[in-house]
Design an enzyme around this catalytic site. Structure first.
Site, PDB file in Angstrom:
ATOM      1  N   GLN A 226       0.843  -1.194   0.000  1.00 42.94           N
ATOM      2  CA  GLN A 226       0.000   0.000   0.000  1.00 42.94           C
ATOM      3  C   GLN A 226       0.878   1.244   0.000  1.00 42.94           C
ATOM      4  OE1 GLN A 226      -0.478   2.297   2.798  1.00 42.94           O
ATOM      5  NE2 GLN A 226      -2.009   3.515   1.720  1.00 42.94           N
ATOM      6  N   SER A 227       0.517   2.245  -0.807  1.00 38.96           N
ATOM      7  CA  SER A 227       1.244   3.506  -0.905  1.00 38.96           C
ATOM      8  C   SER A 227       2.692   3.224  -1.313  1.00 38.96           C
ATOM      9  CB  SER A 227       1.151   4.261   0.428  1.00 38.96           C
ATOM     10  OG  SER A 227       1.604   5.583   0.286  1.00 38.96           O
TER      11      SER A 227
END
Length: 509
Positions: A226-227
């Site tokens: 994520q990210s």
């Protein structure tokens, strides 16, 4: 010699799979597991009694002393004979928490690590079912976000135990990697600069050899991030196109095309920090290796939070080996793995990544800045990546998370902000600020089950649950319009990006 090493590795892997498959019931009833790092003693807690946890497991030597700013070094072979207490997390990799006010340090601290940090941090943590299984299980290898500056395996919102407690049909691993100046130094005199990405690869290689001992299938491992973790996940896809090890990729809110790499080609940032500690010239690196990590982090924290000039940045930099300067061209040329992938983002990804408003209880953020951040850094790179992947014949799925649940999003303007999908997938959405609503729980289960379907069968698993790939022209939206999941038009969703790509004189008012 290389062929012999690969053959030995393959035989070791085959033997570990055969052993694990022949004795699944024994695996589920013990907390001691033999690995190349040593014999691990894990734990089962009272909250999730059907989940075994093996925490803080070393996968490489501690990058201390002369190993600071060097690629990860494998543990010596004699490590396999030692005993390791895997009942608690190791320290997270050296980092600091910014004092500049943000959504994360003021309102949703559950996205921060728990406990101290240290250079001695190259570990992974494994959550596996405690019940017996007569087949090896799919594995999620999770890479946390944090801008390549922060993060670790001990983040409360990213604890998968409740998800595994519910399904008893998969394994989740969180890997730690070096961050900021320690993971991405960009220093003169080093042969490798993107050390954090090399740490990730070393952890994946460790899992390929060892995961069967926990009941996991080394041929059903999916890399998920994520990210900055999504950026990392996609980077691995390009860095090892012919041997990704994993069978699929999931990228939440970033892609390799996201414009976040360093442009410090003069390598001035590291030199600036070194000069603060009176390290320079040919002795700069040996000198800096003698400075304590605590002192280096303290300087970075003080300097960065003062927001003085010049600004310092320690993130990945193109080296045309691990990180590339033109991912678009590499996709056009097919220079990335053939494994299926999921790319997605959150409806309000930008609102938590811009300056916090003066009174966040009554005022929202600058929405122009938030929209620019969403489109330029996250959504449009995801869209173009999906398009290029499809043209190159790679199976690709897309999603948008639209959920707005007050226990995850406590301010009226947050909605589906950056990272807010994670508690839904990990199953931790009701752990803080009140229990989850029934709709929230249903949406969480829907997302979990689709992620698991992808891990079991990256090519067709989610299609069997009515999530078509991007050639259909649809994106799967989660948690919006009082529906756990629904298909929405990709053309409608992509319109703002497509408009930005037009010449200015061709844009409608």
């Amino acid at each position: 010699m290389l062929q012999l090493i690969n053959l030995t590795k393959a035989l070791t892997l085959l033997l570990s799979i055969q052993f694990a498959a022949s004795a699944p019931l024994c695996l589920s009833n013990i907390l001691e597991v033999g690995t190349t790092s040593g014999t691990l003693r894990g734990i089962i807690n009272g909250t999730t009694p059907d989940v075994r946890q093996f925490l803080g497991v070393p996968f490489a030597q501690a990058p201390l002393g002369d190993l600071r700013w060097m690629p990860p070094v494998a543990l010596p072979s004699e490590s396999s004979s030692r005993y390791i207490d895997a009942s608690k997390f190791s320290m997270s990799c050296s980092q600091y928490e910014s004092t500049i006010p943000s959504v994360y340090n003021k309102f949703v601290r559950e996205f921060f690590i728990q406990g101290p940090s240290s250079e001695d941090c190259l570990t992974l943590s494994i959550w596996a079912p405690a019940r017996g299984s007569h087949k090896l299980l799919p594995v999620f290898i999770y890479i946390y976000g944090g801008g390549l500056q922060t993060g670790g395996s001990s983040v409360p919102y990213q604890d998968p135990a409740q998800w595994i407690q519910r399904t008893q049909s998969h394994i989740v691993v969180s890997i730690q990697y070096r961050l900021n100046i320690f993971g991405f130094p960009n220093a003169k005199g080093l042969d490798s600069q993107n050390l954090g990405y090399l740490d990730q690869r070393a952890a994946i290689e460790w899992l390929q050899v060892n995961i069967a001992a926990f009941g996991g299938d080394p041929y059903k491992m999916v890399l998920w991030g994520q990210s900055a973790g999504a950026l990392s996940t996609d980077v691995q896809n390009f860095a090892f196109p012919h041997d990704p090890i994993v069978s699929g990729f999931i990228c939440d809110s970033a892609a390799a095309e996201s414009p976040v790499n360093s442009d410090d080609f003069s390598q001035s940032n590291f030199t600036f920090v070194a000069e603060h500690f009176n390290c320079s010239g040919d002795s700069m690196l040996p000198c800096m290796r003698n400075i304590s990590s605590t002192d280096i982090i303290a300087f970075l924290a003080s300097y960065q939070d003062s927001e003085v000039s010049p600004a310092l940045s320690f993130v990945a930099i193109p080296d045309e080996v691990v990180v590339f300067s033109n991912y678009t061209q590499r996709m056009i040329d097919g220079q990335f793995s053939t494994a299926p992938a999921i790319f997605g983002s959150n409806e309000n990804d930008g609102v938590s990544l811009v300056s916090l408003p003066a009174d966040p209880y009554t005022m929202g953020p600058n929405m122009t800045a938030a929209e620019d951040t969403l489109l330029d850094i996250i959504f449009c790179p995801d869209m173009t990546t999906a398009d290029h992947r499809t043209k190159a014949g790679r199976t690709t799925f897309r999603y948008q998370y639209q959920g707005n649940f007050t226990n995850i999003s406590p301010l009226f303007w947050m909605g589906a902000y950056h990272s807010s999908e994670l508690p839904m997938i990990f199953g931790t959405s009701g752990d803080f600020r009140g229990p989850a609503t029934e709709f929230e729980k249903a949406t969480s289960r829907k997302m979990q089950d689709l992620w698991l379907a992808f891990a079991n069968d990256p090519l067709h698993g989610v299609e069997k649950l009515n999530w078509p790939n991007v050639t259909s022209g649809y994106v799967n939206a989660f948690g919006g319009a009082d529906e756990t999941a629904r298909l929405i038009s990709a053309a409608t969703l992509d319109a703002p990006c497509l408009k930005r790509m037009m010449p200015p004189n061709a844009r409608s008012p």
